[in-house]
Design a protein around this motif. Structure first.
Motif, short mmCIF file in Angstrom:
data_model
loop_
_atom_site.label_atom_id
_atom_site.label_comp_id
_atom_site.label_asym_id
_atom_site.label_seq_id
_atom_site.Cartn_x
_atom_site.Cartn_y
_atom_site.Cartn_z
N GLU A 161 0.84 -1.20 0.00
CA GLU A 161 0.00 0.00 0.00
C GLU A 161 0.87 1.25 0.00
O GLU A 161 1.84 1.34 0.77
N THR B 103 3.87 3.79 2.65
CA THR B 103 4.64 2.99 3.59
C THR B 103 6.09 3.48 3.62
O THR B 103 6.84 3.31 2.65
N LYS C 182 1.27 7.48 11.18
CA LYS C 182 0.37 6.47 10.61
C LYS C 182 0.49 6.52 9.08
O LYS C 182 0.71 7.59 8.52
N ARG C 183 0.29 5.38 8.43
CA ARG C 183 0.48 5.36 6.98
C ARG C 183 -0.46 6.34 6.28
O ARG C 183 -0.11 6.94 5.26
N THR C 184 -1.66 6.52 6.83
CA THR C 184 -2.60 7.44 6.20
C THR C 184 -2.16 8.89 6.33
O THR C 184 -2.72 9.77 5.68
N GLN C 185 -1.20 9.16 7.19
CA GLN C 185 -0.76 10.54 7.38
C GLN C 185 0.68 10.80 6.97
O GLN C 185 1.09 11.95 6.83
N HIS D 195 -9.44 3.66 3.37
CA HIS D 195 -8.13 4.13 3.84
C HIS D 195 -7.31 4.73 2.70
O HIS D 195 -6.38 5.50 2.93
N VAL E 178 -4.69 8.40 2.12
CA VAL E 178 -3.34 8.31 1.57
C VAL E 178 -3.24 9.16 0.29
O VAL E 178 -2.26 9.87 0.06
N SER F 241 -5.72 0.79 13.92
CA SER F 241 -4.36 0.83 13.37
C SER F 241 -4.47 0.75 11.85
O SER F 241 -5.53 0.43 11.29
N ASP F 242 -3.35 1.03 11.18
CA ASP F 242 -3.34 0.98 9.71
C ASP F 242 -3.77 -0.40 9.21
O ASP F 242 -4.64 -0.52 8.36
N ARG G 128 -7.14 -1.53 7.06
CA ARG G 128 -7.03 -2.19 5.76
C ARG G 128 -7.79 -3.51 5.76
O ARG G 128 -8.47 -3.86 4.78
#
Lengths: 416, 416
Positions: free
Chosen positions: A37, A40, A127-130, A249, A253, B351-352, B356
């Protein structure tokens, strides 16, 4: 048809910097774009370190570090690169990679700078989304060059469930930005996004929709015709391979890309806790101007906008016109917004005494300078001094027995 | 009945600081308030220097400096003090002078500080309509004490030709400020001013209208009933003696008082080049917070508001609620606005990987953890780790053969 491994081996053996990008490099990045994803941090760093070809080879061979292998997890054995690339070709799309001349390196440099701030230990990272991580590759559909279209571009984002007011403003902004040679970048959603894209298209200007699904998918389906038109002149852009679904999600991203690809982000309508606010915060973290269109304080759809404008940390600029947007993101001097025009009045230039004498003049019966002096609170000599200029300006007139206000001038074209 | 000169002589001979203000002092200031238009820097300085009684004696005797005498001009021979004071008394008004305990000295101190910046030479001074000069005296009508009512007060000003939106917001602000013990100060005009006053009155809170004419006059006439209600609990305030007409130049002079008497100024609706903007600029020059309510960018009545918010020199704060106004003018800590409430979601804490996996779950047919791992792009072990917490949060459910999304919770009170 070569296997992924054969292509990678071939690319690894090829001489560096030999003009066109080796197909193995593109295939490696295509694989990475489906295997992990986007957003990362650790994978992006690993690819930077060893290169995309070597990264994929080691992941496939099981020789990459355990932390990196765990990022790919169950997807490691899969290889959909050839179907993905074929599917892209079928819809007029291509995979643009950082090794390409078309890569928008200048704009995306801000993400490379930002990701350097992420801690080394994964636990401590955003966090990956941020996280502000550069994309691994971009699936791009449309005839325009990505680097050229994004050079002078502005993001216009906002609520999906927008109001007629917000859509009107977004459409106007999109149209005027397009007319002035600026590319409108948005997310292709219902509401503000769609209105901004449509405004740009109405000005026959190319526009870019950055999607959270494959560029061959129409999400939302109701915007299918819009995506088709965008792909004719502008670009549909996505980090996800063709066919990928618009999972929730992924939108978060995706938002960092909208902010990163543009010179600044305009929020037109945003409810509290909205994706548009998130995009604005990404833009601010990337050092790009955040611009906000205000709205009625009685509208829930402007709450997020006003919160952004009140947040000193964001440093958002209030904008009401495309000219003000361009002033905020354009080159200093070139793109200054014209000042708002204000109606003038013949009273503007009057001295204090002249204004007082004018206010003292009656509407009907003329009065003497002595009486004017008493009413205005000044000397008779002052009155006699200012009356000629008031008469010249056609503000007062002599009736034969005294001074009074002149009738207001007739509008041009009125009957005599 | 004593003549003006007799009263002045008596006051000059009286011992200083002997409790109540000598009637001669009040009469001197009453005379000055009619003889010279407020906002005149040199007259205010002369009165500060020699005192009000001596200033009037010298002006009447012709022994004041020529520059000061020219300010009074033709009005020097007139004396309407007794009729003015009688007329005030007849309508329940009084003349409050700086020598009174009721004088709002604390608030008006900002004007005393500001006038010190005016150059000595009249030519170089600010125009009278813009000069920040303290008032010579204030004609006050109503039962409340001026110093007490202005202690916790906010100016709410705006367009006369306001929109329904602006009037609604001004009324709400006036009401909520009144409810929380803040005095709304405005100009008694049609539109925003009137709506703010009415909002305060609806909360049974006293409000202050600062007028540009005598406190016995109803201007605009249509607000006569409003002025009557304001005078019952709050105050009508003016620098001009009873009977004085609301001349145009007086509104500009009056605006500085609205800004000076309050802890901050809120502009609700303002067209370009408006009086409300002028008041906001006065407040800014006096170091008081300028607060602005935004509106639709399509409304000409919000152009002035947005210009104020865009002007970095003004440093205006965008406000949408009374709580935010109070936060801006109140004491730090006491009066913080509560944060805007945002709707929460059970997804917030995920969590990420959990997010997902959740996105990978289908709506109908349950699927295996292995398939979830491939869709979500993670290890099967990760999926098995996060599924229990997703199930506890009622986001996913086990169908007996696989995992799928749980149906959304029923709203409370819905039929089972």
């Amino acid at each position: 048809m070569t296997t992924l491994e054969e292509d990678l081996e071939d690319a690894a053996a090829a001489p560096r910097g030999a003009g066109a990008v080796h197909p193995g490099v593109r295939r490696a990045r295509a694989w990475l774009s489906r295997a992990v994803e986007p957003g990362t941090v650790d994978l992006w760093r690993y690819v930077e370190e060893v290169g995309p070809v070597e990264a994929v080879r080691r992941l496939r061979a099981g020789s990459a570090p355990a932390g990196i292998r765990s990022l790919v997890g169950a997807r490691v054995a899969e290889d959909a690169t050839l179907p993905d690339l074929r599917r892209a070709e079928a819809c007029g799309a291509r995979l643009v990679v950082p090794e390409d001349g078309e890569w928008p390196a200048y704009q995306l440099h801000a993400l490379t700078v930002a990701v350097a701030d992420e801690p080394l230990v994964r636990r401590d990272q955003s966090k990956r989304t941020q996280a502000l991580v550069p994309p691994m590759a971009l699936w791009v559909r449309g005839p325009a060059r990505l680097d050229e279209l994004t050079e002078r571009s502005v993001a216009v984002v906002g609520a999906r469930a927008s109001s007629a007011y917000g859509e009107h403003v977004a459409g106007e902004l999109g149209h005027q930005l397009g007319e002035r040679g600026w590319t409108v970048v948005s997310g292709g959603a219902f509401g503000i996004d769609g209105a901004a894209h449509r405004g740009a298209l109405a000005a026959e200007a190319p526009t870019i929709a950055v999607l959270a699904c494959g560029v061959d998918r129409s999400y939302p389906a109701g915007n299918g015709a819009l995506f088709h038109r965008i792909a004719e002149d502008g670009l549909l852009v996505s980090e996800w391979p063709p066919g990928c679904a618009p999972l929730r999600h992924r939108f978060l991203v995706r938002n960092r890309l909208i902010a990163a690809l543009t010179r600044g982000t305009v929020v037109v309508e945003a409810a509290a806790r909205s994706g548009a606010q998130a995009t604005a915060h990404r833009a601010q973290k990337l050092g790009r101007p955040v611009m906000v269109v205000p709205g009625p304080v009685t509208s829930a759809l402007s709450v997020g906008c006003h919160e952004l404008l009140r947040d000193e940390h964001v440093g958002a600029v209030l904008v009401t016109t495309a000219a003000q947007v361009i002033e905020a993101v354009g080159r200093i001097g070139d793109d200054l917004a014209p000042p708002i025009e204000r109606p003038g009045s013949p009273r503007d230039g009057l001295s204090d005494v002249a204004a007082r004498v004018l206010d003292a003049c009656p509407v009907r019966t003329g009065v003497s300078p002595e009486r004017l002096a008493r009413s205005a609170g000044c000397d008779v000599l002052d009155v006699l001094r200012v009356l000629p200029s008031l008469e010249l300006a056609q503000l007062v007139e002599w009736t034969g027995t005294g001074w009074r206000l002149a009738p207001p001038p007739k509008p041009p074209g009125a009957a005599a």
